[in-house]
Every structure is written in C-alpha cells, then in structure tokens.
Design an enzyme around this catalytic site. Structure first.
Site, mmCIF file in Angstrom:
data_model
loop_
_atom_site.group_PDB
_atom_site.id
_atom_site.type_symbol
_atom_site.label_atom_id
_atom_site.label_comp_id
_atom_site.label_asym_id
_atom_site.label_seq_id
_atom_site.Cartn_x
_atom_site.Cartn_y
_atom_site.Cartn_z
ATOM 1 N N GLY A 53 -7.252 8.733 32.346
ATOM 2 C CA GLY A 53 -6.680 7.899 32.955
ATOM 3 C C GLY A 53 -6.125 7.231 32.770
ATOM 4 C CG PHE A 54 -6.469 3.593 31.998
ATOM 5 C CD1 PHE A 54 -5.091 2.923 32.928
ATOM 6 C CD2 PHE A 54 -7.772 3.977 32.948
ATOM 7 C CE1 PHE A 54 -5.027 2.984 34.598
ATOM 8 C CE2 PHE A 54 -7.152 3.507 34.484
ATOM 9 C CZ PHE A 54 -6.131 2.276 35.038
ATOM 10 C CG HIS B 151 -4.254 15.979 31.510
ATOM 11 N ND1 HIS B 151 -4.686 15.508 30.317
ATOM 12 C CD2 HIS B 151 -4.711 16.509 32.602
ATOM 13 C CE1 HIS B 151 -6.247 15.044 30.618
ATOM 14 N NE2 HIS B 151 -6.682 15.895 32.069
ATOM 15 C CB SER C 252 0.383 11.118 25.023
ATOM 16 O OG SER C 252 -0.063 11.586 26.519
ATOM 17 C CG ASP D 109 -1.368 12.355 30.227
ATOM 18 O OD1 ASP D 109 -2.181 13.480 30.053
ATOM 19 O OD2 ASP D 109 -0.893 11.786 29.516
ATOM 20 N N GLY E 162 -1.342 10.078 21.125
ATOM 21 C CA GLY E 162 -0.243 8.812 21.935
ATOM 22 C C GLY E 162 0.124 7.901 21.272
ATOM 23 N N GLY F 172 -5.271 4.037 24.979
ATOM 24 C CA GLY F 172 -5.826 3.198 24.013
ATOM 25 C C GLY F 172 -7.126 2.908 24.485
ATOM 26 C CG HIS G 31 -0.150 16.397 26.755
ATOM 27 N ND1 HIS G 31 -1.029 17.261 27.109
ATOM 28 C CD2 HIS G 31 -0.760 15.338 26.979
ATOM 29 C CE1 HIS G 31 -2.490 17.074 27.990
ATOM 30 N NE2 HIS G 31 -1.857 15.147 28.006
ATOM 31 C CG ASP H 66 -5.678 13.994 26.290
ATOM 32 O OD1 ASP H 66 -5.099 12.664 25.311
ATOM 33 O OD2 ASP H 66 -5.592 13.754 26.974
ATOM 34 N N GLY H 67 -7.562 11.891 23.043
ATOM 35 C CA GLY H 67 -8.034 10.880 23.374
ATOM 36 C C GLY H 67 -8.365 10.006 21.790
#
Length: 217
Positions: free
Chosen positions: A143-144, A67, A9, A36, A196, A146, A34, A174-175
């Site tokens: 959106g964020f 994305h 990311s 964003d 990430g 962490g 990737h 993703d996440g």
C-alpha cells in the site's frame, strides 16, 4: 553472478514526465515495468490508473506487469489486458475463486502472478503455484512506499526458492529493496526485485548508472 530481473516500480516515477522516465528506464536496461494499482479498499491508498499504464505500454517493448491491490480483481482483469499488460499479479485474499482467475489470465495468453503478503502463509498459496508464472513476496505491508523490510519474510523466501523448480515460477521480491537487500536476496535465490526509492528513484545518479550498479552486485 546470478542474473537479476530489475523491475522499476512506476508508482515512484515522475508523473510530470512519465514518457521521459519510461524511455530512460528502458534505455538503462530494466526488465519489467511494475505498475501498482490500488483501490483504497483492499489497501488504504490509491495509485495508478489505466491511462498511466497505457502510457508506459506505449513507450516500451519490455514486459509490463500490474500488481492489483484491489478487491475482486477478476472483474477488472480485461481492462488491464486491453491496456497491454503482460503479467498480472493478484492477491489471494482479494479474490473468491483465485485458481479460476489465474486460469483466466493464462487463457488470455498473459503471465499469471500471485502476490504474497507478509501475513500470508505458503500453505495458503501452495495449490495456486500450479498455475503461476511469477510469485511476488511482499517484504513490506502493501500500500505504501518507504517502509522497512520485514525480516521474517526471509523464511518465506527461502521456502519458495526451494519450490521454484518443482512449480517452474520466477520469484520476485517487493519492498525496501536497497542494494544491500538485493544482494542478500540474490544470494538466497530470488530472481527479481521491485525497485522503488530504496534503490532507484530520487537518486543523484542516472538510471543507467544505478541499473549498471545493481546488475554488478
């Protein structure tokens, strides 16, 4: 051992040394860069511009995706095509005519992707699967960076795994993709992972070491 698509990311990269980060990640053997893009409206944050994406494109021959966490992505698609991206993800909530936009992306010779938020049902996107090359499940709210992994998204992942062969798409998560979560999702049948701060960026080990370790999970 199932092959994984490892996708850094780039919103987590070092923007003071973006060229060096891209070259190092490329040499480490990542699969897809990737990117964003957020407009501050569809999600309450703003990240990555066209020039950042052009820089990434300049220093790698690997796939570059974008994305689009923006309202009305159809009005901006050509900007990203011109910047050299290979794969474009859109959110169904952000677009009035989603199928038309996906078809347009494919008509331009690009890969089309749909991004599925935690509160978006499989039923909502079912018809769109006829046109997509990639489905990206958001296991956090978009959106964020962490955030914590949202556990109930695993049910959605399992349903999509069962649909992959019928519709011929790759399933990306993703996440909060820590090494432990990547191992778990790989066992469920996912194909790729957005990397990430949970697995790749801000670590003491080199990108080469980290990517090797993730491959071996």
């Amino acid at each position: 051992m199932k092959e994984k698509l490892l996708c850094p990311s780039m919103m987590c990269a070092d923007y003071g040394a973006l060229k060096d980060d891209v070259i190092a990640l490329d040499k480490a053997g990542v699969d897809i860069f990737h990117c964003d893009v957020m407009d501050g409206t569809f999600v309450p944050n703003m990240t990555m511009g066209i020039m950042d994406i052009k820089t990434i494109r300049k220093y790698t021959d690997k796939l570059v995706d974008v994305h689009l966490m923006i309202e009305n992505p159809s009005t901006k698609i050509d900007l990203f095509i011109d910047a050299g991206v290979d794969l474009i993800y859109i959110h169904p909530e952000a677009e009035r005519y989603v199928v038309k936009t996906l078809a347009y992306i494919k008509s331009k010779g690009k890969l089309a992707g749909i991004a599925v938020n935690p509160d978006t049902s499989i039923e909502t996107i079912h018809e769109m699967l006829n046109l997509v090359d990639y489905v990206m499940v958001m296991s956090v709210n978009p959106g964020f960076a962490g955030q914590q992994f949202i556990d109930f998204t695993k049910d959605k992942i399992k349903k999509l795994v069962a649909m992959k062969e019928t519709y011929d798409f790759k399933l990306v998560i993703d996440g909060a993709m820590s090494p432990e979560k990547i191992k778990e999702m790989n066992e469920l049948g996912a194909d790729g992972y957005i990397l990430g701060t949970s697995a790749l960026f801000g670590k003491e080990e080199t990108y080469q070491q980290l990517i090797k370790e993730l491959r071996e999970l």
